[in-house]
Scaffold this motif. Structure first.
Motif, mmCIF file in Angstrom:
data_model
loop_
_atom_site.group_PDB
_atom_site.id
_atom_site.type_symbol
_atom_site.label_atom_id
_atom_site.label_comp_id
_atom_site.label_asym_id
_atom_site.label_seq_id
_atom_site.Cartn_x
_atom_site.Cartn_y
_atom_site.Cartn_z
ATOM 1 N N ASP A 106 0.847 -1.194 0.000
ATOM 2 C CA ASP A 106 0.000 0.000 0.000
ATOM 3 C C ASP A 106 0.881 1.242 0.000
ATOM 4 O O ASP A 106 1.879 1.309 0.720
ATOM 5 C CB ASP A 106 -0.915 0.017 1.230
ATOM 6 C CG ASP A 106 -2.036 -1.004 1.117
ATOM 7 O OD1 ASP A 106 -2.420 -1.342 -0.023
ATOM 8 O OD2 ASP A 106 -2.533 -1.458 2.169
ATOM 9 N N GLY A 107 0.519 2.204 -0.808
ATOM 10 C CA GLY A 107 1.255 3.465 -0.851
ATOM 11 C C GLY A 107 2.525 3.426 -1.679
ATOM 12 O O GLY A 107 3.284 4.390 -1.674
ATOM 13 N N MET A 108 2.777 2.327 -2.375
ATOM 14 C CA MET A 108 4.005 2.267 -3.182
ATOM 15 C C MET A 108 3.897 3.226 -4.362
ATOM 16 O O MET A 108 2.822 3.421 -4.918
ATOM 17 C CB MET A 108 4.310 0.843 -3.645
ATOM 18 C CG MET A 108 3.409 0.275 -4.707
ATOM 19 S SD MET A 108 3.879 -1.415 -5.091
ATOM 20 C CE MET A 108 4.073 -1.318 -6.850
ATOM 21 N N GLU A 109 5.021 3.854 -4.709
ATOM 22 C CA GLU A 109 5.021 4.850 -5.770
ATOM 23 C C GLU A 109 5.770 4.373 -7.010
ATOM 24 O O GLU A 109 5.967 5.146 -7.945
ATOM 25 C CB GLU A 109 5.620 6.161 -5.250
ATOM 26 C CG GLU A 109 4.785 6.775 -4.144
ATOM 27 C CD GLU A 109 5.399 8.043 -3.571
ATOM 28 O OE1 GLU A 109 6.385 8.540 -4.129
ATOM 29 O OE2 GLU A 109 4.881 8.517 -2.553
ATOM 30 N N ASP A 110 6.196 3.106 -7.029
ATOM 31 C CA ASP A 110 6.937 2.567 -8.168
ATOM 32 C C ASP A 110 6.052 2.573 -9.412
ATOM 33 O O ASP A 110 4.891 2.196 -9.359
ATOM 34 C CB ASP A 110 7.378 1.125 -7.891
ATOM 35 C CG ASP A 110 8.241 1.021 -6.642
ATOM 36 O OD1 ASP A 110 9.304 1.659 -6.622
ATOM 37 O OD2 ASP A 110 7.847 0.307 -5.707
ATOM 38 N N VAL A 111 6.619 3.004 -10.529
ATOM 39 C CA VAL A 111 5.888 2.979 -11.803
ATOM 40 C C VAL A 111 6.065 1.594 -12.414
ATOM 41 O O VAL A 111 7.178 1.143 -12.659
ATOM 42 C CB VAL A 111 6.398 4.072 -12.767
ATOM 43 C CG1 VAL A 111 5.700 3.974 -14.116
ATOM 44 C CG2 VAL A 111 6.180 5.443 -12.156
ATOM 45 N N CYS A 112 4.948 0.904 -12.623
ATOM 46 C CA CYS A 112 4.953 -0.455 -13.168
ATOM 47 C C CYS A 112 4.517 -0.395 -14.628
ATOM 48 O O CYS A 112 4.126 0.647 -15.130
ATOM 49 C CB CYS A 112 3.977 -1.335 -12.386
ATOM 50 S SG CYS A 112 4.221 -1.297 -10.610
ATOM 51 N N GLU A 113 4.569 -1.547 -15.295
ATOM 52 C CA GLU A 113 4.137 -1.629 -16.682
ATOM 53 C C GLU A 113 3.087 -2.718 -16.800
ATOM 54 O O GLU A 113 3.361 -3.884 -16.532
ATOM 55 C CB GLU A 113 5.346 -1.935 -17.567
ATOM 56 C CG GLU A 113 5.126 -1.662 -19.019
ATOM 57 C CD GLU A 113 6.407 -1.749 -19.816
ATOM 58 O OE1 GLU A 113 6.732 -0.771 -20.508
ATOM 59 O OE2 GLU A 113 7.074 -2.793 -19.758
ATOM 60 N N ALA A 114 1.857 -2.326 -17.160
ATOM 61 C CA ALA A 114 0.775 -3.291 -17.360
ATOM 62 C C ALA A 114 0.857 -3.822 -18.789
ATOM 63 O O ALA A 114 1.090 -3.067 -19.723
ATOM 64 C CB ALA A 114 -0.572 -2.644 -17.122
ATOM 65 N N VAL A 115 0.694 -5.145 -18.934
ATOM 66 C CA VAL A 115 0.739 -5.798 -20.244
ATOM 67 C C VAL A 115 -0.682 -6.213 -20.616
ATOM 68 O O VAL A 115 -1.359 -6.873 -19.827
ATOM 69 C CB VAL A 115 1.676 -7.030 -20.207
ATOM 70 C CG1 VAL A 115 1.723 -7.703 -21.563
ATOM 71 C CG2 VAL A 115 3.064 -6.633 -19.747
#
Length: 188
Positions: A106-115
């Motif tokens: 919760d609250g993580m700010e990492d930018v992920c990549e949705a496939v």
């Protein structure tokens, strides 16, 4: 269409109407026989694996997957909800996240990549390196400084991993998301 020899790990091909991601591609050429490609494939939709062999010049259909940057928003059982830059909600089922679940907090700010495949989010990829806080670890054993000494630590979300002996409770550490291993103490 691409020939089998052009496929590499991480690319996706269409076999019998199903999308298969290439986990491993190996080229073999023996003296008398034709050159062949040995693949290890994983079905994107069902998770099934297979290891087919194709002639190196067989024509196969590649699949291009859409990718979008997203950030984690919240968990709505059984879906994990992410948001893209335009504030569109992207729902990903829990079983499609695999090892990524170990690092979602919760609250993580990492930018992920949705496939996406066929307009549906099928997985989320985290950055290669993320920073997380150590929730608990035993104190270092005094005098044990020979070689690379490791000990168990638990992150705030409950994930356990091996860390260097000098890491203490409350410290921020860098983790390689591909292997789930401790890299080093976070800077700053």
């Amino acid at each position: 269409m691409k020939i089998a020899q052009e496929f590499r790990a991480g690319q996706v091909m269409n076999l019998n109407g199903q999308p298969w991601v290439v986990l491993k591609a190996e080229f073999n050429k023996s003296g008398r026989n034709a050159a062949v490609m040995k693949f290890k494939l994983k079905n994107i939709l069902s998770g099934a694996t297979q290891e087919p062999v194709f002639k190196a010049d067989d024509k196969l259909e590649p699949v291009v997957l859409e990718r979008r940057e997203v950030t984690y928003s919240y968990f709505a059982d059984p879906l994990y909800v992410f948001m893209d830059a335009e504030y569109n909600q992207v729902d990903v089922e829990k079983e499609n996240l695999g090892d990524t679940l170990n690092f979602i907090t919760d609250g993580m700010e990492d930018v992920c990549e949705a496939v996406f495949y066929d307009g549906k989010a099928i997985s989320v990829e985290l950055p290669t390196t993320i920073v997380r806080k150590v929730g608990y670890t035993e104190p270092a054993a005094r005098g044990d400084t020979s070689g690379k000494v490791m000990k168990m630590a638990t992150l705030e979300n409950g994930y356990e991993l091996q860390v260097a002996a000098f890491i203490e409770i409350g410290e921020l550490i860098e983790i390689d998301t591909r292997t789930g291993e401790f890299k080093n103490r976070a800077k700053g």
